[in-house]
Enzyme design. Structure first.
Site, PDB file in Angstrom:
ATOM      1  N   THR A 170       0.884  -1.162   0.000  1.00  0.00           N
ATOM      2  CA  THR A 170       0.000   0.000   0.000  1.00  0.00           C
ATOM      3  C   THR A 170       0.915   1.202   0.000  1.00  0.00           C
ATOM      4  OG1 THR A 170      -1.882  -0.978   1.137  1.00  0.00           O
ATOM      5  CG2 THR A 170      -1.498   1.317   1.583  1.00  0.00           C
ATOM      6  N   ARG A 198     -13.387  -7.243  -3.315  1.00  0.00           N
ATOM      7  CA  ARG A 198     -12.791  -7.214  -1.976  1.00  0.00           C
ATOM      8  C   ARG A 198     -12.350  -5.784  -1.647  1.00  0.00           C
ATOM      9  NH1 ARG A 198      -7.534  -5.604   0.225  1.00  0.00           N
ATOM     10  NH2 ARG A 198      -7.229  -6.773   2.135  1.00  0.00           N
ATOM     11  N   VAL A 199     -12.663  -5.347  -0.458  1.00  0.00           N
ATOM     12  CA  VAL A 199     -12.245  -4.005  -0.020  1.00  0.00           C
ATOM     13  C   VAL A 199     -11.300  -4.169   1.162  1.00  0.00           C
ATOM     14  CG1 VAL A 199     -13.050  -1.820   0.938  1.00  0.00           C
ATOM     15  CG2 VAL A 199     -14.394  -2.964  -0.824  1.00  0.00           C
ATOM     16  N   GLY A 200     -10.208  -3.421   1.163  1.00  0.00           N
ATOM     17  CA  GLY A 200      -9.237  -3.496   2.248  1.00  0.00           C
ATOM     18  C   GLY A 200      -9.412  -2.364   3.244  1.00  0.00           C
ATOM     19  N   ASP A 201      -8.407  -2.188   4.073  1.00  0.00           N
ATOM     20  CA  ASP A 201      -8.471  -1.174   5.132  1.00  0.00           C
ATOM     21  C   ASP A 201      -8.092   0.227   4.654  1.00  0.00           C
ATOM     22  OD1 ASP A 201      -5.815  -2.389   4.801  1.00  0.00           O
ATOM     23  OD2 ASP A 201      -5.215  -0.859   6.256  1.00  0.00           O
ATOM     24  N   THR A 221      -0.633  -0.126   6.855  1.00  0.00           N
ATOM     25  CA  THR A 221      -0.423  -1.056   5.753  1.00  0.00           C
ATOM     26  C   THR A 221      -0.282  -2.453   6.341  1.00  0.00           C
ATOM     27  OG1 THR A 221       1.189  -1.797   4.112  1.00  0.00           O
ATOM     28  CG2 THR A 221       2.018  -0.340   5.824  1.00  0.00           C
ATOM     29  N   GLY A 222      -0.506  -3.452   5.500  1.00  0.00           N
ATOM     30  CA  GLY A 222      -0.432  -4.836   5.969  1.00  0.00           C
ATOM     31  C   GLY A 222      -1.676  -5.586   5.538  1.00  0.00           C
TER      32      GLY A 222
END
Ligand code: ASP
Length: 305
Positions: A170, A198-201, A221-222
């Site tokens: 990211t 899919r949605v990330g943080d 990030t991660g």
């Protein structure tokens, strides 16, 4: 005029060091330096933290070495789907976007959502429609696809090893400007082997991004699935505000928050209103850079060397 600082990252991940040979390391560092500079110049001439984080993130979105904008990871269907968020620590306004397939600079669209939209989060088709209404042009999907990411995708498909696919990156930035304002921006192509939709943080307020002039700005990030459940960026805020922890202690605690239940990679960059910096991760790689006023810039990618 007060102190000004910018901190950026290009992703934290646990990986075999041999996957980043010296030539790649040099290119990553050059990319980080260019992005840092894009933001730092704005702060140096008295510009806004919000403009600085947007410029730094745009620089990395345009650089195919980073997993954001061009160079984003493919989903299982072979598409690059991106997302981003931006937040202003002075006004607590924010803009977030997800499910983007045709937007060159997701962070720019997030900023437009923040400033020109009555909502704070737009996704997929509606986000593209809004982009057009704001005069952004759409990019051909081929613009986002690099050979490196295509190869990664093919490898996953052929090995049918989707469960063990663990690559992700990211980009993000936090800044404090000379007027005492904090801001954050985060942008990503997500994780390897992800499902369409899919949605990330990175686009979630309090998950991947949070800024509030009162106590901090933080970008994470991660592994997005666990970062949003641990609300890592908001934890940095809460630990500072309610437990009165220093920024580095707050970031360290957020990296370990509920780690027994929520296992995975985590990296956090954060800044407090005095310009103190925190860079914490549980990974061996964290591509990162910072610069405090006219001091020498710091750029590195390894955490354990
Ligand atoms: N947090 C990002 C995501 O899950 C990936 C990363 O930061 O490496 O989409």
């Amino acid at each position: 005029m007060g102190k000004y600082v910018i901190v950026i990252h290009g992703g934290a991940v646990t990986t075999d060091p041999s996957s980043i040979p010296p030539e790649k390391e040099a290119k990553l560092k050059a990319g980080l330096e260019a992005a840092l500079n894009a933001g730092w110049e704005i702060l140096n001439r008295g510009g806004a933290a919000l403009d600085a984080v947007e410029a730094a993130v745009m620089s990395m979105e345009d650089n195919e070495l980073f997993n954001a904008g061009r160079g984003g990871m493919f989903n299982l269907n072979g598409e690059v789907e991106t997302e981003s968020s931006i937040m202003d620590g002075q006004t607590l306004r924010g803009g977030a976007v997800s499910g983007l397939k045709l937007i060159k600079n997701p962070v720019k669209l997030a900023r437009l959502v923040m400033e020109k939209c009555k909502h704070t989060f737009l996704t997929a088709e509606g986000a593209h429609e809004f982009a057009l209404s704001q005069g952004l042009t759409l990019q051909d999907p081929s613009y986002f696809k690099t050979d490196e990411q295509r190869d990664e995708w093919m490898e996953i498909l052929h090995d049918a090893d989707v469960e063990h696919a663990n690559k992700h990156d990211t980009v993000g930035a936090v800044a404090l400007d000379q007027h005492g304002n904090l801001a954050v921006a985060t942008s990503t192509g997500g994780i390897e082997g992800k499902l369409r939709g899919r949605v990330g943080d990175s686009c979630i307020y309090g998950g991947g991004s949070y800024a509030n002039n009162e106590v901090c700005a933080a970008s994470c990030t991660g592994d997005g699935e666990i970062i949003m459940l641990a609300a890592c960026a908001h934890e940095v805020y809460a630990l500072r505000k309610y437990k009165k922890l220093s920024i580095d202690k707050a970031a360290r605690e957020a990296v370990g928050m509920y780690a027994d239940k929520l296992q995975g990679d985590r990296g956090i960059i954060a800044l407090d209103p005095q310009g103190n910096i925190a860079i914490e991760s549980n990974t061996n790689v964290f591509r990162r850079a910072f610069r405090v006023e006219e001091e020498e810039p710091f750029v590195d990618i390894w955490m354990d060397k």
